[in-house]
Write a protein that holds these residues in place. Structure first.
Motif, PDB file in Angstrom:
ATOM      1  N   GLU A 192     -42.649  33.162   7.775  1.00  0.00           N
ATOM      2  CA  GLU A 192     -43.954  33.819   7.895  1.00  0.00           C
ATOM      3  C   GLU A 192     -44.318  34.055   9.356  1.00  0.00           C
ATOM      4  OE1 GLU A 192     -47.259  32.154   5.875  1.00  0.00           O
ATOM      5  OE2 GLU A 192     -46.335  32.259   3.886  1.00  0.00           O
ATOM      6  N   ASP A 241     -45.916  40.703  -2.294  1.00  0.00           N
ATOM      7  CA  ASP A 241     -46.921  41.416  -1.493  1.00  0.00           C
ATOM      8  C   ASP A 241     -47.530  42.506  -2.369  1.00  0.00           C
ATOM      9  OD1 ASP A 241     -48.427  42.718   0.397  1.00  0.00           O
ATOM     10  OD2 ASP A 241     -46.721  43.566   1.481  1.00  0.00           O
ATOM     11  N   GLN A 247     -47.431  41.516   4.272  1.00  0.00           N
ATOM     12  CA  GLN A 247     -47.410  40.058   4.251  1.00  0.00           C
ATOM     13  C   GLN A 247     -47.940  39.552   2.916  1.00  0.00           C
ATOM     14  OE1 GLN A 247     -49.987  38.537   7.329  1.00  0.00           O
ATOM     15  NE2 GLN A 247     -51.763  39.677   6.621  1.00  0.00           N
TER      16      GLN A 247
END
Length: 414
Positions: A192, A241, A247
């Motif tokens: 991430e 997503d 993201q």
């Protein structure tokens, strides 16, 4: 690690000194507690550092980066208490459990959430085959649509349960589960933050602040994250997503949460257009009781249960909203005490889709609550295969020996 010696261990320490007529003073007890804290804290740090070293070596993530990320990690005493099994006098209570979730406030919030995300829910249902009511019910039961996502730092929650799990019969297995989840958290946060796996001994391209923020995000006491309460391994395997912003944010994005729940259910075998469970016929309660063994495995055919009077013939008929007679099922027992304290049990016949919900949370109470919450939102707990489709499917089987592939549930409802 700031936790105090448990009452049980303290009692054992006192028992060990019972031959001595002089009882420990308050200051002596404090010294014992402080010593125990110091020993436990050292053991916690040692085990955590060992795990960080192993992850660093296998994934080639710089060890200093991991050590900085976990520099302030600590155990949470309240979490250790929350995972303790109930006392020996505790009785499972399906009715009380159900009342917590199938109630006006949560249902009202569910309808509002559905209305706010109606178009996207319809699209996800069409794409995945998972009914919108099921998705809405899961998110509602888990967090009331984001109102209750937990207030523990996820790295603290998982570290506590990985290295300071309380003494329980399943301690070894549970500790390993949370060690694995802690590893998954590190890998999730690394990617991430812009990193790749393996990291090739470089943190180039990694946003250290984002990595730290990910480790420090809030979770439940067991380390579950966001609106759908996904564990780190589930986020890495099933999260999607949904809003296409580049993201996955299960905390702030309802679309990401919706798409991720649907993907989880689909990947765990949700059967589009099929019911979740059937009520046991009143004449078959004794037969159901004899077959209820608590094992979440489909082991009887629907026809066998019809023959024993547990189900009706209609429930073995696709055209009347049932399933095929050779479909597999099992007996679910939902115990509760009545108003006089006497033990009672509600029996339900679970089908394949019931087991799919159990994969989300391994509890019969949970799965039945999801099913009933969905029904309160309008879900029809029956097959939605049109008669013409059944006829075509039957003809296809006769000709080829293979059932024709059904359309998705959204299309069938039209």
């Amino acid at each position: 690690m700031n936790f105090r010696i448990s009452c049980l261990l303290f009692a054992l320490l006192l028992a060990g000194c019972s031959s001595n007529p002089t009882q420990p003073t308050q200051s002596q007890q404090s010294i014992v507690n402080q010593t125990d804290d110091a020993v436990t804290e050292a053991r916690f740090s040692q085990n955590l550092n060992a795990l960080l070293g192993a992850v660093s070596q296998t994934q080639e993530i710089p060890l200093p980066t991991l050590e900085i990320g976990f520099l302030d990690a600590k155990t949470i005493p309240s979490i250790r208490k929350l995972v303790l099994p109930p006392s020996g006098t505790f009785k499972k209570n399906w009715m009380a459990y159900r009342k917590r979730f199938i109630e006006p406030v949560r249902l009202k919030a569910g309808r509002a959430f559905w209305e706010q995300n109606q178009a996207f829910l319809s699209q996800v249902e069409q794409d995945s085959g998972v009914p919108a009511e099921i998705i809405v019910a899961i998110i509602g039961i888990e967090t009331i649509y984001g109102r209750q996502t937990g207030n523990f730092r996820v790295k603290d929650a998982l570290s506590t349960l990985a290295f300071s799990y309380p003494e329980t019969p399943n301690k070894s297995a549970r500790k390993q589960l949370f060690k694995d989840q802690l590893k998954e958290l590190i890998l999730m946060c690394w990617t991430e933050a812009g990193g790749k796996l393996p990291a090739k001994n470089s943190s180039q391209g990694v946003n250290s602040a984002r990595f730290s923020a990910c480790l420090n995000q809030n979770s439940s006491y067991a380390g579950a994250i966001g609106l759908p309460q996904f564990m780190p391994s589930s986020i890495r395997s099933f999260a999607i997503d949904g809003d296409d912003d580049g993201q996955i944010d299960l905390k702030q994005s309802p679309k990401d949460a919706i798409a991720s729940v649907a993907n989880f259910m689909k990947k765990h075998g949700w059967q589009t257009g099929m019911p979740i469970s059937f009520p046991v016929h009143v004449s078959g309660i004794n037969a159901a009781k004899a077959l209820a063994d608590g094992e979440p495995q489909v082991k009887f055919t629907v026809q066998e249960l019809i023959d024993q009077g547990i189900l009706t013939k209609q429930q073995g008929n696709l055209q009347s909203g049932g399933v095929e007679p050779q479909s597999k099922a099992f007996i679910i027992d939902l115990p509760y005490p009545d108003k006089d304290g006497h033990d009672q049990v509600q029996y339900v016949v679970g089908l394949h889709n019931f087991l799919t919900i159990v994969q989300y949370n391994r509890s019969y109470f949970y799965a039945q609550s999801v099913a009933e919450f969905a029904e309160a939102l309008g879900y029809k707990n029956q097959s939605v295969v049109p008669v013409e489709s059944v006829s075509k499917s039957t003809a296809h089987i006769k000709n080829t020996g293979t059932p024709s592939k059904p359309k998705n549930q959204a299309q069938r409802r039209k």
